[in-house]
Write an enzyme that holds these catalytic residues in place. Structure first.
Site, mmCIF file in Angstrom:
data_model
loop_
_atom_site.group_PDB
_atom_site.id
_atom_site.type_symbol
_atom_site.label_atom_id
_atom_site.label_comp_id
_atom_site.label_asym_id
_atom_site.label_seq_id
_atom_site.Cartn_x
_atom_site.Cartn_y
_atom_site.Cartn_z
ATOM 1 N N GLU A 213 -48.918 -50.964 27.769
ATOM 2 C CA GLU A 213 -49.418 -51.587 26.537
ATOM 3 C C GLU A 213 -50.628 -50.797 26.004
ATOM 4 O O GLU A 213 -51.562 -50.521 26.745
ATOM 5 C CB GLU A 213 -49.819 -53.034 26.855
ATOM 6 C CG GLU A 213 -50.201 -53.873 25.645
ATOM 7 C CD GLU A 213 -50.641 -55.281 26.052
ATOM 8 O OE1 GLU A 213 -51.011 -55.481 27.225
ATOM 9 O OE2 GLU A 213 -50.611 -56.170 25.186
ATOM 10 N N LYS B 137 -46.356 -58.700 18.976
ATOM 11 C CA LYS B 137 -46.648 -59.678 20.036
ATOM 12 C C LYS B 137 -46.880 -61.065 19.450
ATOM 13 O O LYS B 137 -47.757 -61.259 18.595
ATOM 14 C CB LYS B 137 -47.885 -59.199 20.809
ATOM 15 C CG LYS B 137 -48.151 -59.905 22.121
ATOM 16 C CD LYS B 137 -49.303 -59.178 22.858
ATOM 17 C CE LYS B 137 -49.594 -59.733 24.227
ATOM 18 N NZ LYS B 137 -50.644 -58.933 24.914
ATOM 19 N N CYS C 264 -46.607 -57.743 27.567
ATOM 20 C CA CYS C 264 -47.565 -58.311 28.537
ATOM 21 C C CYS C 264 -47.492 -59.838 28.608
ATOM 22 O O CYS C 264 -46.545 -60.401 29.146
ATOM 23 C CB CYS C 264 -48.983 -57.812 28.242
ATOM 24 S SG CYS C 264 -50.080 -57.965 29.695
#
Lengths: 262, 262
Positions: free
Chosen positions: A38, A109, A142
């Site tokens: 990431e 995200k 993540c």
């Protein structure tokens, strides 16, 4: 299919240096799909929104996606990267896929930890599914892995592999992502960062431990706490059997579990 | 609140002997809530439906629930047990709760592995929540833990503790149930069997490893591969904070994740 991760450290603020290091690390490797960590080109610690904006770039026309496309073309392979995306006034924590023919797609995200809420906008709900020469890939960034609903939607949309760029320091995420493989009978490829960085005023130690997990929860490859390139051969169609030793028609049971009347 | 598990072996076909052994093991212990293993009084290996029917009993009027109520009354505590329930022509893999004032409630296993489909009926979808003197408990029977949807519904219904009677031999379930604690910020108490039994024509080795996990994924207590009583003190209201170190309002994020428009 040769798939894997590149588990790396980052020099914050030196995007070109980080891109060059990634390119060097991948240059001698043989793979069809590789996942990077990431925010591998910028680092994860930002003082504020202004610092984020300074690192943000357009997708697919910015330098990071451009570098990924160059490598993907040269290697005739797919690369999952992660970057700070600018779109007008908005800034996203975005994962992208580059392939032999250029830009493939992105995912912004959805689920942001508190520290990221300070300076990122959450992505709009989506369930993007990318077809990489017949192999179906979903992107999980993540902390998104902590939410079973998103991974379930990807699995029901046909994902063979969940690609998981990550920056975690705790001990929970490895078990969590292995559970996503088990409960969805998919492959997962986690690329987690190593090294240290100041994040939100505290020193964060990223733990590496990048993993490739198969649809039965088997850990095909696991890295330590230093920079590492991990690549294994898999048959991605194993994710389509959706048959576990204890439940042959697991997909029917998943559908039952996720049906609205339950 | 003192909570725990009794991880035991079973003598198949000797219900009274198994009930007596359980009563003896619990007689000297101090607890407010204890979880027993799945089908602790009958064993798990059945030749066919006829063999299951022969072990099935009414709830709450059958001998196993009766024995649990006797102990719960004597100990002024709650006990989660598991048994073969007969209801007319149907047979369920059922978990029950007994308390100081008698029968509290039941849950019939929704998600059955193939071997159990041969002779059990699946339970109707439900999200039963039991209030034990102000502590809210959900029941998750072994393989049900593999389906995040059911545990999520229990968490959203307010569960503080998921009680998990189990009979597993594989290595995946411990990670899976720990993930249920992490992603829902609840306590989990797994009571998994030890010993061996013929199941579906093959010798199954149950692995024990019963665990109590806290809402941050911490393993408060873990058993080995032999009979064991494991009890710890917890503050169940910790499950109501729904605040993780990386996301203070985790409940809002869970609601976002599970909202229909996502």
């Amino acid at each position: 299919m040769r798939v894997g991760f590149y588990q790396s450290d980052v020099t914050p603020g030196d995007r070109q240096g980080n891109l060059d290091r990634m390119a060097t690390a991948l240059s001698g490797a043989s793979f069809d799909l590789v996942v990077l960590t990431e925010l591998f080109a910028t680092g994860y610690g930002f003082a504020d929104r202004t610092a984020v904006v300074a690192q943000a770039e357009a997708v697919p026309d910015g330098p990071t996606t451009g570098a990924l496309i160059d490598i993907a073309r040269a290697k005739h392979a797919f690369i999952v990267g992660s970057l700070v995306e600018a779109d007008g006034e908005r800034c996203y924590n975005t994962a992208v896929i580059a392939g032999p023919h250029g830009f493939v797609g992105r995912h912004r995200k959805i689920h942001l930890p508190d520290i990221e809420r300070r300076y990122f906008d959450p992505g709009e709900p989506d369930t993007p599914m990318f077809d990489l020469d017949g192999v179906r890939v979903g992107l999980v960034i993540c902390f998104e892995s902590w939410f079973p609903e998103y991974c379930r939607r990807l699995a029901l949309a046909g994902a063979d592999i969940l690609c998981h760029p990550a920056n975690f320091g705790g001990t929970m995420s490895p078990d969590v992502i292995r559970t996503r493989a088990i409960e969805n009978l998919v492959f997962t490829i986690t690329a987690n960062r190593v090294g240290q960085e100041m994040v939100g005023g505290a020193l964060e130690e990223f733990r590496g431990g990048s993993r490739i997990v198969d649809p039965e929860g088997g850990i095909l490859h696991e890295a330590g706490r230093t920079e590492a390139l991990g690549i294994v051969d898999i048959d991605p169609t194993r994710a389509r059997r959706k048959a576990s030793p204890v439940c042959r028609d697991f997909l029917a049971e998943i559908r039952r579990a996720s049906s609205p009347q339950l």
